[in-house]
Design a protein around this motif. Structure first.
Motif, PDB file in Angstrom:
ATOM      1  N   ALA A  48     -41.268  30.845 -82.183  1.00 50.23           N
ATOM      2  CA  ALA A  48     -40.134  30.729 -83.101  1.00 50.23           C
ATOM      3  C   ALA A  48     -39.553  29.317 -83.048  1.00 50.23           C
ATOM      4  CB  ALA A  48     -39.057  31.754 -82.746  1.00 50.23           C
ATOM      5  N   LEU A  49     -38.655  29.044 -83.971  1.00 53.81           N
ATOM      6  CA  LEU A  49     -37.997  27.744 -83.988  1.00 53.81           C
ATOM      7  C   LEU A  49     -37.180  27.542 -82.723  1.00 53.81           C
ATOM      8  CD1 LEU A  49     -36.773  27.660 -87.701  1.00 53.81           C
ATOM      9  CD2 LEU A  49     -38.715  26.435 -86.729  1.00 53.81           C
ATOM     10  N   LEU A  50     -37.173  26.309 -82.235  1.00 53.73           N
ATOM     11  CA  LEU A  50     -36.480  26.002 -80.985  1.00 53.73           C
ATOM     12  C   LEU A  50     -35.010  25.662 -81.206  1.00 53.73           C
ATOM     13  CD1 LEU A  50     -39.238  23.704 -79.449  1.00 53.73           C
ATOM     14  CD2 LEU A  50     -38.820  26.111 -78.922  1.00 53.73           C
ATOM     15  N   GLY A  51     -34.649  25.307 -82.416  1.00 55.88           N
ATOM     16  CA  GLY A  51     -33.290  24.846 -82.668  1.00 55.88           C
ATOM     17  C   GLY A  51     -33.059  23.438 -82.172  1.00 55.88           C
ATOM     18  N   SER A  52     -34.138  22.659 -82.037  1.00 57.99           N
ATOM     19  CA  SER A  52     -34.018  21.296 -81.510  1.00 57.99           C
ATOM     20  C   SER A  52     -33.590  20.316 -82.597  1.00 57.99           C
ATOM     21  CB  SER A  52     -35.365  20.850 -80.928  1.00 57.99           C
ATOM     22  OG  SER A  52     -36.361  20.860 -81.930  1.00 57.99           O
ATOM     23  N   GLU A  53     -33.235  19.108 -82.164  1.00 55.28           N
ATOM     24  CA  GLU A  53     -32.858  18.061 -83.108  1.00 55.28           C
ATOM     25  C   GLU A  53     -34.074  17.623 -83.934  1.00 55.28           C
ATOM     26  OE1 GLU A  53     -29.879  15.020 -81.721  1.00 55.28           O
ATOM     27  OE2 GLU A  53     -30.597  15.731 -79.770  1.00 55.28           O
ATOM     28  N   LEU A  54     -33.799  17.103 -85.112  1.00 53.07           N
ATOM     29  CA  LEU A  54     -34.850  16.611 -85.995  1.00 53.07           C
ATOM     30  C   LEU A  54     -34.756  15.090 -86.104  1.00 53.07           C
ATOM     31  CD1 LEU A  54     -34.570  19.275 -88.856  1.00 53.07           C
ATOM     32  CD2 LEU A  54     -36.185  19.235 -86.951  1.00 53.07           C
ATOM     33  N   PRO A  55     -35.893  14.417 -86.287  1.00 56.16           N
ATOM     34  CA  PRO A  55     -35.854  12.945 -86.388  1.00 56.16           C
ATOM     35  C   PRO A  55     -35.231  12.487 -87.703  1.00 56.16           C
ATOM     36  CG  PRO A  55     -38.062  13.767 -86.808  1.00 56.16           C
ATOM     37  CD  PRO A  55     -37.257  14.949 -86.359  1.00 56.16           C
ATOM     38  N   ASN A  56     -34.693  11.277 -87.673  1.00 59.76           N
ATOM     39  CA  ASN A  56     -34.082  10.667 -88.859  1.00 59.76           C
ATOM     40  C   ASN A  56     -35.102   9.708 -89.465  1.00 59.76           C
ATOM     41  OD1 ASN A  56     -32.453   9.611 -90.823  1.00 59.76           O
ATOM     42  ND2 ASN A  56     -30.853   8.878 -89.442  1.00 59.76           N
ATOM     43  N   ILE A  57     -35.766  10.149 -90.533  1.00 57.99           N
ATOM     44  CA  ILE A  57     -36.840   9.368 -91.151  1.00 57.99           C
ATOM     45  C   ILE A  57     -36.285   8.599 -92.351  1.00 57.99           C
ATOM     46  CG2 ILE A  57     -39.143   9.459 -92.173  1.00 57.99           C
ATOM     47  CD1 ILE A  57     -38.987  10.402 -89.259  1.00 57.99           C
ATOM     48  N   MET A  58     -36.566   7.308 -92.397  1.00 60.59           N
ATOM     49  CA  MET A  58     -36.102   6.469 -93.500  1.00 60.59           C
ATOM     50  C   MET A  58     -37.011   6.648 -94.716  1.00 60.59           C
ATOM     51  SD  MET A  58     -35.239   3.008 -91.359  1.00 60.59           S
ATOM     52  CE  MET A  58     -34.162   3.040 -89.922  1.00 60.59           C
ATOM     53  N   PRO A  59     -36.552   6.287 -95.901  1.00 58.92           N
ATOM     54  CA  PRO A  59     -37.413   6.352 -97.091  1.00 58.92           C
ATOM     55  C   PRO A  59     -38.680   5.532 -96.879  1.00 58.92           C
ATOM     56  CG  PRO A  59     -35.140   6.012 -97.739  1.00 58.92           C
ATOM     57  CD  PRO A  59     -35.174   5.865 -96.249  1.00 58.92           C
ATOM     58  N   PRO A  60     -39.834   6.061 -97.266  1.00 51.65           N
ATOM     59  CA  PRO A  60     -41.095   5.355 -96.979  1.00 51.65           C
ATOM     60  C   PRO A  60     -41.334   4.177 -97.921  1.00 51.65           C
ATOM     61  CG  PRO A  60     -41.532   7.345 -98.241  1.00 51.65           C
ATOM     62  CD  PRO A  60     -40.047   7.343 -97.945  1.00 51.65           C
ATOM     63  N   ASN A  61     -42.207   3.295 -97.483  1.00 48.64           N
ATOM     64  CA  ASN A  61     -42.681   2.184 -98.313  1.00 48.64           C
ATOM     65  C   ASN A  61     -44.064   2.551 -98.850  1.00 48.64           C
ATOM     66  OD1 ASN A  61     -40.400   0.529 -97.685  1.00 48.64           O
ATOM     67  ND2 ASN A  61     -41.363   0.014 -95.709  1.00 48.64           N
ATOM     68  N   ILE A  62     -44.224   2.576-100.149  1.00 50.54           N
ATOM     69  CA  ILE A  62     -45.472   2.990-100.782  1.00 50.54           C
ATOM     70  C   ILE A  62     -46.091   1.774-101.452  1.00 50.54           C
ATOM     71  CG2 ILE A  62     -46.543   4.505-102.486  1.00 50.54           C
ATOM     72  CD1 ILE A  62     -44.208   6.438-102.083  1.00 50.54           C
ATOM     73  N   ALA A  63     -47.356   1.486-101.105  1.00 46.59           N
ATOM     74  CA  ALA A  63     -48.082   0.363-101.700  1.00 46.59           C
ATOM     75  C   ALA A  63     -49.498   0.831-101.976  1.00 46.59           C
ATOM     76  CB  ALA A  63     -48.088  -0.835-100.767  1.00 46.59           C
ATOM     77  N   SER A  64     -49.835   0.969-103.250  1.00 43.16           N
ATOM     78  CA  SER A  64     -51.167   1.395-103.660  1.00 43.16           C
ATOM     79  C   SER A  64     -51.515   2.735-103.003  1.00 43.16           C
ATOM     80  CB  SER A  64     -52.193   0.311-103.307  1.00 43.16           C
ATOM     81  OG  SER A  64     -53.471   0.687-103.763  1.00 43.16           O
TER      82      SER A  64
END
Length: 632
Positions: free
Chosen positions: A531-547
């Protein structure tokens, strides 16, 4: 029609010292009318004002302080709890007594001596074992599949892949991905097997449904074109494809064919499969023509068990022979046939069943002396005993079928909150149990045993509260423990108690034969499972997309975490740790404008991984759809 009624205790002129009956009072008809018993304190101190001076000083002071109305209420409650005087012992008067006594009269007529009855009982045991073992051997052991060897026994939840990052980076711990064939054997009734905790498939969150990803790709929905993602339940996928049947299970060969993509969602054979519109490294197919003649004969074996236990119930008068024989028969039926543990061979299954049986038999002996014997001793209603006791006992033993539709898998707050329909079902169950408890409490009071039961359940309640108070441990009332807690309340001979006691014995048998003596106290990790652990989630920034490339950056992990895990299309593709100086991840799409890609992220603490985020989507047109809040 004669009805069940409580039977008055013996009212002859012999006094019952425990109730202090006197034989000096009689009614006008000459029958004995017992006087009310005297409380021990009254016998010691007497009645009236003269006796007040003889009472201890502390008791005199207490009596002066307590208000008169409160004392009267207290004495009224005590009098009610003690029950009627004299108590009335419940005794079942059979419906159609001549008909129900017919089996016993037949035995008395044709099997007269004790030795003849012993030999008849042994013959019944022998016939049961012969039928049971013969059909079980035919069901359990299968000849080899030509060219592939003997099939391996698998469970309904077995698969070739592990949830989240259980297969390691790039899935290397779950290899091989292709050029491998495995002969297998599925048990019957895998159709009802479901995912009990949230499971991520792309951007979908799967729970409370079979884990079957993919299916046939042609309009005819043939087995030959059916392909399934490697983390699908093997037996559920085999049922979905039509390779085996749910009612009998089956044997065959599954082949691993490596990477595939665009798994369709198909509804057939009572299973709605899950679609997945991109690639996955492990795919399985069922080899056409490899299905072998093997069947799970649990239903014929159930018929054998029902027939022989009914014969015992109808023709047996001795409570010990009746209970001991039926307990053993039903225990091994559950352990080996109807709800066996998931083990690879039947030899290990038999070994585990014998290991659980010995302590279960000891508990059964204790239960017999304190609960069963009191109810069944002197019971002359052979047919009612079979229907009202044995019938519910079979219902309890087949708990995995009879109560399977109740939407409560485990009595934990997490499961009750997330499972649809669990809260109303729990409310209904509690109300039913309260009504049953009130009825049984009244019946116990009629027999004059209420004070002892109040003391017993007060002790049990105190022990449970002590268990709850233990830190870092969770109280888990398994259904075998629930049965043991409630069985003392059925130790009387009336029809409701026959039903309740049979059902509780069946639940006890099913719990031990299937799961063993699980502890009443378990750690949070034991209850957590996947089951879900209830742990913290990472803070991901908007990605950089190139081709054809997409690059992700993230803020430093919070305290207590030292890394990031990244899953792409439900396969772990990256682990980065602070001490390695890695703070970003780049993924390259193999073909422009190809399939969509699904990204999920989780924090790591050493080798331990927390909850993954919901999936962000890199669409086939190159656009990015950010991750919704919350874990998968």
């Amino acid at each position: 029609m004669t009805e069940m009624r409580p039977r008055d205790t013996n009212l002859n002129t012999t006094p019952r010292s425990s109730r202090h009956y006197h034989d000096s009072s009689t009614s006008s008809s000459g029958s004995v009318t017992p006087q009310s018993p005297r409380h021990p304190a009254e016998e010691r101190y007497g009645d009236g004002a003269a006796s007040a001076a003889m009472m201890p000083l502390w008791l005199q002071k207490t009596a002066r302080v307590v208000p008169g109305p409160l004392k009267r209420v207290f004495h009224a409650v005590i009098k009610w709890v003690r029950g009627p005087d004299p108590p009335r012992i419940w005794k079942i008067t059979p419906f159609l007594p001549k008909l129900q006594a017919l089996p016993i009269r037949l035995l008395d007529r044709y099997v007269k001596t004790r030795m003849q009855r012993v030999w008849l009982l042994l013959a019944l045991y022998f016939c049961f074992l012969l039928c049971f073992v013969t059909i079980l051997h035919e069901s359990a052991f299968t000849s080899e599949i030509p060219g592939y060897g003997s099939p391996s026994v698998i469970g309904c939840t077995d698969s070739f892949w592990t949830k989240n990052n259980g297969c390691g980076l790039d899935g290397d711990q779950c290899r091989p991905f292709q050029n491998s064939t495995i002969p297998f054997r599925c048990p019957a009734d895998c159709l009802r097997t479901q995912v009990l905790n949230p499971y991520g498939v792309g951007d979908q969150r799967i729970v409370y449904q079979p884990l079957v990803i993919g299916g046939p790709r042609d309009s005819a929905r043939s087995v030959e074109t059916a392909a399934y993602r490697g983390d699908s339940f093997i037996c559920s996928a085999a049922i979905h494809s039509g390779f085996v049947t749910n009612s009998e299970g089956g044997c065959g060969v599954v082949e691993l064919v490596g990477q595939d993509s665009n798994y369709p969602s198909v509804n057939q054979h009572a299973i709605q499969s899950i679609g997945f519109d991109t690639n996955f490294p492990l795919t399985m197919k069922f080899v056409p023509g490899s299905r072998a003649e093997c069947k799970d004969l649990r239903w014929p074996l159930l018929a054998v068990t029902v027939i022989f236990t009914c014969l015992l119930a109808i023709f047996t008068v001795s409570p010990s022979i009746y209970f001991g024989s039926i307990f053993c028969m039903l225990f091994f039926h559950v352990a080996l046939v109807s709800d066996p543990p998931s083990l690879s061979t039947y030899y290990s299954l038999v070994s585990q069943a014998l290991g659980s049986f010995l302590p279960a038999a000891f508990v059964a002996v204790v239960v017999y002396w304190y609960c069963i014997k009191r109810q069944l001793d002197g019971l002359e209603a052979q047919v009612e005993k079979t229907i009202l006791w044995l019938g519910p006992c079979l219902v309890g033993c087949l708990n995995n079928y009879t109560f399977d539709k109740i939407p409560i898998q485990r009595l934990t707050p997490h499961d009750i909150q997330q499972q649809p329909g669990a809260v109303p079902a729990l409310v209904i169950i509690v109300l039913v149990l309260v009504c049953i408890a009130l009825g049984q409490a009244w019946a116990i009071r009629v027999e004059g045993r209420m004070p002892r039961y109040l003391a017993l359940y007060a002790l049990i309640g105190f022990c449970l509260l002590m268990f709850v108070a233990i830190p870092n441990m969770s109280l888990r009332i398994h259904h075998y423990i629930l049965a043991l807690l409630l069985l003392p309340g059925t130790a009387m001979q009336n029809r409701p108690s026959l039903v309740y006691q049979g059902l509780l014995i069946g639940l006890f048998i099913n719990g031990i034969a299937r799961w063993g003596f699980d502890s009443v106290l378990q750690t949070p990790g034991d209850l957590q499972g996947d089951a879900l652990l209830g742990s913290e989630l990472p803070n991901i920034m908007p990605p950089n997309i190139a081709s054809n490339n997409i690059t992700f950056n993230w803020q430093p992990p919070p305290e207590g975490h030292d890394g990031i895990s990244v899953m792409v299309n439900d396969v772990e593709r990256f682990r980065g740790f602070l001490d390695d100086g890695v703070a970003n991840f780049t993924w390259s799409r193999k073909a422009p404008h190809g399939n969509p890609e699904y990204f999920r992220f989780a924090l790591m603490s050493g080798s331990e991984t927390g909850d993954y985020t919901k999936a962000g989507i890199w669409a086939s047109n190159g656009s990015w759809q950010k991750m919704p809040p919350g874990p998968t």
